[in-house]
Motif scaffolding. Sequence first.
Motif, PDB file in Angstrom:
ATOM      1  N   ALA A  43       0.830  -1.206   0.000  1.00 50.61           N
ATOM      2  CA  ALA A  43       0.000   0.000   0.000  1.00 50.61           C
ATOM      3  C   ALA A  43       0.861   1.251   0.000  1.00 50.61           C
ATOM      4  O   ALA A  43       0.591   2.213  -0.737  1.00 50.61           O
ATOM      5  N   ILE A  44       1.913   1.261   0.806  1.00 52.46           N
ATOM      6  CA  ILE A  44       2.796   2.429   0.852  1.00 52.46           C
ATOM      7  C   ILE A  44       3.549   2.572  -0.470  1.00 52.46           C
ATOM      8  O   ILE A  44       3.725   3.681  -0.983  1.00 52.46           O
ATOM      9  N   THR A  45       3.979   1.460  -1.035  1.00 49.61           N
ATOM     10  CA  THR A  45       4.692   1.497  -2.317  1.00 49.61           C
ATOM     11  C   THR A  45       3.807   2.053  -3.426  1.00 49.61           C
ATOM     12  O   THR A  45       4.245   2.887  -4.221  1.00 49.61           O
ATOM     13  N   LEU A  46       2.552   1.592  -3.486  1.00 51.37           N
ATOM     14  CA  LEU A  46       1.636   2.100  -4.505  1.00 51.37           C
ATOM     15  C   LEU A  46       1.347   3.584  -4.310  1.00 51.37           C
ATOM     16  O   LEU A  46       1.300   4.345  -5.280  1.00 51.37           O
ATOM     17  N   TRP A  47       1.171   4.000  -3.071  1.00 56.50           N
ATOM     18  CA  TRP A  47       0.904   5.409  -2.801  1.00 56.50           C
ATOM     19  C   TRP A  47       2.110   6.264  -3.209  1.00 56.50           C
ATOM     20  O   TRP A  47       1.965   7.306  -3.820  1.00 56.50           O
ATOM     21  N   LEU A  48       3.312   5.791  -2.869  1.00 53.43           N
ATOM     22  CA  LEU A  48       4.519   6.529  -3.224  1.00 53.43           C
ATOM     23  C   LEU A  48       4.676   6.623  -4.744  1.00 53.43           C
ATOM     24  O   LEU A  48       5.021   7.686  -5.271  1.00 53.43           O
ATOM     25  N   ALA A  49       4.389   5.547  -5.461  1.00 56.09           N
ATOM     26  CA  ALA A  49       4.468   5.574  -6.929  1.00 56.09           C
ATOM     27  C   ALA A  49       3.463   6.576  -7.502  1.00 56.09           C
ATOM     28  O   ALA A  49       3.784   7.333  -8.427  1.00 56.09           O
ATOM     29  N   PHE A  50       2.261   6.592  -6.941  1.00 51.28           N
ATOM     30  CA  PHE A  50       1.254   7.557  -7.389  1.00 51.28           C
ATOM     31  C   PHE A  50       1.724   8.986  -7.140  1.00 51.28           C
ATOM     32  O   PHE A  50       1.602   9.846  -8.012  1.00 51.28           O
ATOM     33  N   VAL A  51       2.252   9.237  -5.951  1.00 52.71           N
ATOM     34  CA  VAL A  51       2.707  10.584  -5.607  1.00 52.71           C
ATOM     35  C   VAL A  51       3.834  11.029  -6.532  1.00 52.71           C
ATOM     36  O   VAL A  51       3.838  12.166  -7.020  1.00 52.71           O
ATOM     37  N   LEU A  52       4.785  10.164  -6.813  1.00 48.68           N
ATOM     38  CA  LEU A  52       5.893  10.523  -7.701  1.00 48.68           C
ATOM     39  C   LEU A  52       5.421  10.777  -9.129  1.00 48.68           C
ATOM     40  O   LEU A  52       5.854  11.737  -9.776  1.00 48.68           O
ATOM     41  N   ALA A  53       4.517   9.930  -9.620  1.00 48.15           N
ATOM     42  CA  ALA A  53       4.008  10.110 -10.985  1.00 48.15           C
ATOM     43  C   ALA A  53       3.186  11.386 -11.099  1.00 48.15           C
ATOM     44  O   ALA A  53       3.369  12.185 -12.033  1.00 48.15           O
ATOM     45  N   ALA A  54       2.293  11.602 -10.147  1.00 49.29           N
ATOM     46  CA  ALA A  54       1.466  12.812 -10.184  1.00 49.29           C
ATOM     47  C   ALA A  54       2.313  14.054  -9.928  1.00 49.29           C
ATOM     48  O   ALA A  54       2.038  15.128 -10.475  1.00 49.29           O
ATOM     49  N   GLY A  55       3.356  13.919  -9.127  1.00 51.45           N
ATOM     50  CA  GLY A  55       4.267  15.042  -8.883  1.00 51.45           C
ATOM     51  C   GLY A  55       4.997  15.457 -10.145  1.00 51.45           C
ATOM     52  O   GLY A  55       5.193  16.647 -10.405  1.00 51.45           O
TER      53      GLY A  55
END
Length: 145
Positions: A4-16
């Motif tokens: 869950a943390i990995t997916l959230w971090l990937a989303f944040v980096l991509a959206a960032g």
Amino acid sequence: MTPAITLWLAFVLAAGAIAWFGTKRQAIAFLIVAIATAPAAFLTLGHAAPWQPAKGHYTVLGARIDVDEAIYVLLDAGGDGEPRFYKLPYSAQQANSLQNALDTAEANGTGVGMTMDGDAAGFAEEGQHGGSEVKQAEPQAIIGG
């Protein structure tokens, strides 16, 4: 890191990255979405909860002791919701206490309870002793005709 943390971090980096090259409106929208979705990263999703259970008494539904690593317990708080899976820090005293309670409970046909008091967990056998009752044999199923 949990999935869950990995997916959230990937989303944040991509959206960032998208917001970096976009407009201020996109950057603000990204910030709001990132903050709103952050609590989802801490859902356990089948993994042991990384925090300690609250003070109180629990019924131990299952346990696994990994020597020098952790004590994993599935706890039921009674009527306070669903059972929860926790990862407790390993200590030889708690591991021995849990193992003794599990062995005694299995021999007596009872259960194991856990009392959480601060950072320390105490394990003990609980329930009615089944030693005086004679258990009736379950009827065998008839297969075929």
